[in-house]
Design a protein around this motif. Structure first.
Motif, short mmCIF file in Angstrom:
data_model
loop_
_atom_site.label_atom_id
_atom_site.label_comp_id
_atom_site.label_asym_id
_atom_site.label_seq_id
_atom_site.Cartn_x
_atom_site.Cartn_y
_atom_site.Cartn_z
N MET A 124 0.80 -1.23 0.01
CA MET A 124 -0.10 0.04 0.22
C MET A 124 0.91 1.31 -0.01
SD MET A 124 -2.82 1.10 2.83
CE MET A 124 -4.27 0.28 2.22
N THR A 125 0.59 2.16 -0.97
CA THR A 125 1.55 3.47 -0.91
C THR A 125 0.99 4.34 0.06
OG1 THR A 125 -0.02 4.15 -2.77
CG2 THR A 125 2.13 2.75 -3.22
N TRP A 126 1.65 5.42 0.11
CA TRP A 126 1.35 6.46 1.07
C TRP A 126 -0.13 7.20 0.35
CZ3 TRP A 126 2.39 7.04 5.87
CH2 TRP A 126 3.55 6.49 6.39
N ILE A 127 -0.16 7.32 -0.97
CA ILE A 127 -1.27 8.03 -1.65
C ILE A 127 -2.41 7.44 -1.37
CG2 ILE A 127 -2.22 8.91 -3.74
CD1 ILE A 127 0.62 9.51 -4.41
N LYS A 128 -2.45 6.04 -1.49
CA LYS A 128 -3.59 4.99 -1.28
C LYS A 128 -3.90 5.27 0.19
CE LYS A 128 -4.65 0.74 -3.57
NZ LYS A 128 -4.61 -0.39 -3.82
N PHE A 129 -2.89 5.19 1.18
CA PHE A 129 -3.42 5.39 2.51
C PHE A 129 -3.93 6.53 2.90
CE2 PHE A 129 -2.03 6.78 6.76
CZ PHE A 129 -2.71 5.59 7.36
N ALA A 130 -3.57 7.80 2.28
CA ALA A 130 -4.20 8.92 2.42
C ALA A 130 -5.39 8.97 2.04
CB ALA A 130 -3.15 9.87 1.97
N LEU A 131 -5.65 8.60 0.89
CA LEU A 131 -7.06 8.38 0.09
C LEU A 131 -8.10 7.78 1.15
CD1 LEU A 131 -6.25 8.13 -3.40
CD2 LEU A 131 -7.25 10.08 -2.43
N TRP A 132 -7.59 6.44 1.64
CA TRP A 132 -8.49 5.61 2.44
C TRP A 132 -8.67 6.38 3.57
CZ3 TRP A 132 -11.52 1.57 2.01
CH2 TRP A 132 -11.39 0.87 0.74
N LEU A 133 -7.81 7.15 4.25
CA LEU A 133 -7.99 7.87 5.55
C LEU A 133 -8.88 8.85 5.41
CD1 LEU A 133 -6.89 7.99 8.55
CD2 LEU A 133 -5.18 9.50 7.53
N PHE A 134 -8.59 9.56 4.22
CA PHE A 134 -9.81 11.01 3.88
C PHE A 134 -11.22 10.26 3.73
CE2 PHE A 134 -11.58 13.32 0.56
CZ PHE A 134 -11.61 14.75 1.29
N GLY A 135 -11.31 9.18 2.91
CA GLY A 135 -12.54 8.51 2.76
C GLY A 135 -13.48 8.27 4.07
N SER A 136 -12.37 7.49 4.76
CA SER A 136 -13.12 7.03 6.16
C SER A 136 -13.45 8.21 7.05
CB SER A 136 -11.93 6.39 7.10
OG SER A 136 -11.64 5.25 6.37
N TYR A 137 -12.64 9.18 7.05
CA TYR A 137 -13.08 10.62 7.86
C TYR A 137 -14.26 11.08 7.07
CZ TYR A 137 -9.11 10.83 11.21
OH TYR A 137 -8.43 10.50 12.19
N THR A 138 -14.38 11.26 5.96
CA THR A 138 -15.62 11.88 5.21
C THR A 138 -16.73 11.13 5.65
OG1 THR A 138 -14.07 12.70 3.41
CG2 THR A 138 -16.28 12.48 2.99
N CYS A 139 -16.63 9.80 5.35
CA CYS A 139 -18.00 8.78 5.52
C CYS A 139 -18.21 9.35 7.19
CB CYS A 139 -17.50 7.55 5.47
SG CYS A 139 -17.55 7.09 3.84
N TYR A 140 -17.42 9.23 8.12
CA TYR A 140 -17.53 9.31 9.50
C TYR A 140 -18.36 10.76 9.82
CZ TYR A 140 -16.71 10.16 14.45
OH TYR A 140 -16.83 10.34 15.91
N TYR A 141 -17.98 11.57 9.13
CA TYR A 141 -18.31 13.07 9.65
C TYR A 141 -19.90 13.18 8.74
CZ TYR A 141 -14.36 14.66 11.88
OH TYR A 141 -13.51 14.69 12.92
N VAL A 142 -19.85 12.75 7.71
CA VAL A 142 -21.02 12.79 6.92
C VAL A 142 -22.29 11.77 7.71
CG1 VAL A 142 -22.61 11.83 4.93
CG2 VAL A 142 -20.40 12.89 4.65
N ALA A 143 -21.75 10.80 8.39
CA ALA A 143 -22.65 10.20 9.25
C ALA A 143 -23.19 10.80 10.67
CB ALA A 143 -22.00 8.57 9.73
N LEU A 144 -22.14 11.65 11.19
CA LEU A 144 -22.49 12.01 12.20
C LEU A 144 -23.60 13.37 11.86
CD1 LEU A 144 -19.31 12.63 14.08
CD2 LEU A 144 -21.09 11.36 14.86
#
Length: 94
Positions: free
Chosen positions: A1-21
């Motif tokens: 897993m590259t850093w860009i892929k990790f950053a995109l997964w992290l960004f997507g996870s936070y986005t989903c979390y805040y949209v759910a909140l």
């Protein structure tokens, strides 16, 4: 897993979390009802401005022996130290 892929997964996870909140907060708050009893803070100041004069507050300054100069230049500071008007050598204790 590259850093860009990790950053995109992290960004997507936070986005989903805040949209759910935000969605959960919207469901809990029933904002669509008109006339609902909502608590609202209001602050009212009943203060009337008072006109004051600087001379009345601090006085004319003639009764004090200290003159307010507003600061001195470096050359004037050395002159004051030479005249022993200021204490420039003092031991420092921590």
């Amino acid at each position: 897993m590259t850093w860009i892929k990790f950053a995109l997964w992290l960004f997507g996870s936070y986005t989903c979390y805040y949209v759910a909140l935000i969605f959960w907060d919207h469901l809990r708050s029933n904002r669509g009802e008109a006339g609902s009893d909502q608590h609202e803070l209001t602050f009212v100041e009943d203060v009337n401005p008072v006109k004051s004069f600087v001379e009345d507050i601090i006085g004319s300054g003639k009764e004090s022996s200290i003159a307010f100069s507003g600061g001195v230049s470096l050359k004037e500071l050395f002159n004051l130290a030479r005249e022993e008007s200021v204490e420039y050598i003092k031991s420092v204790s921590f």
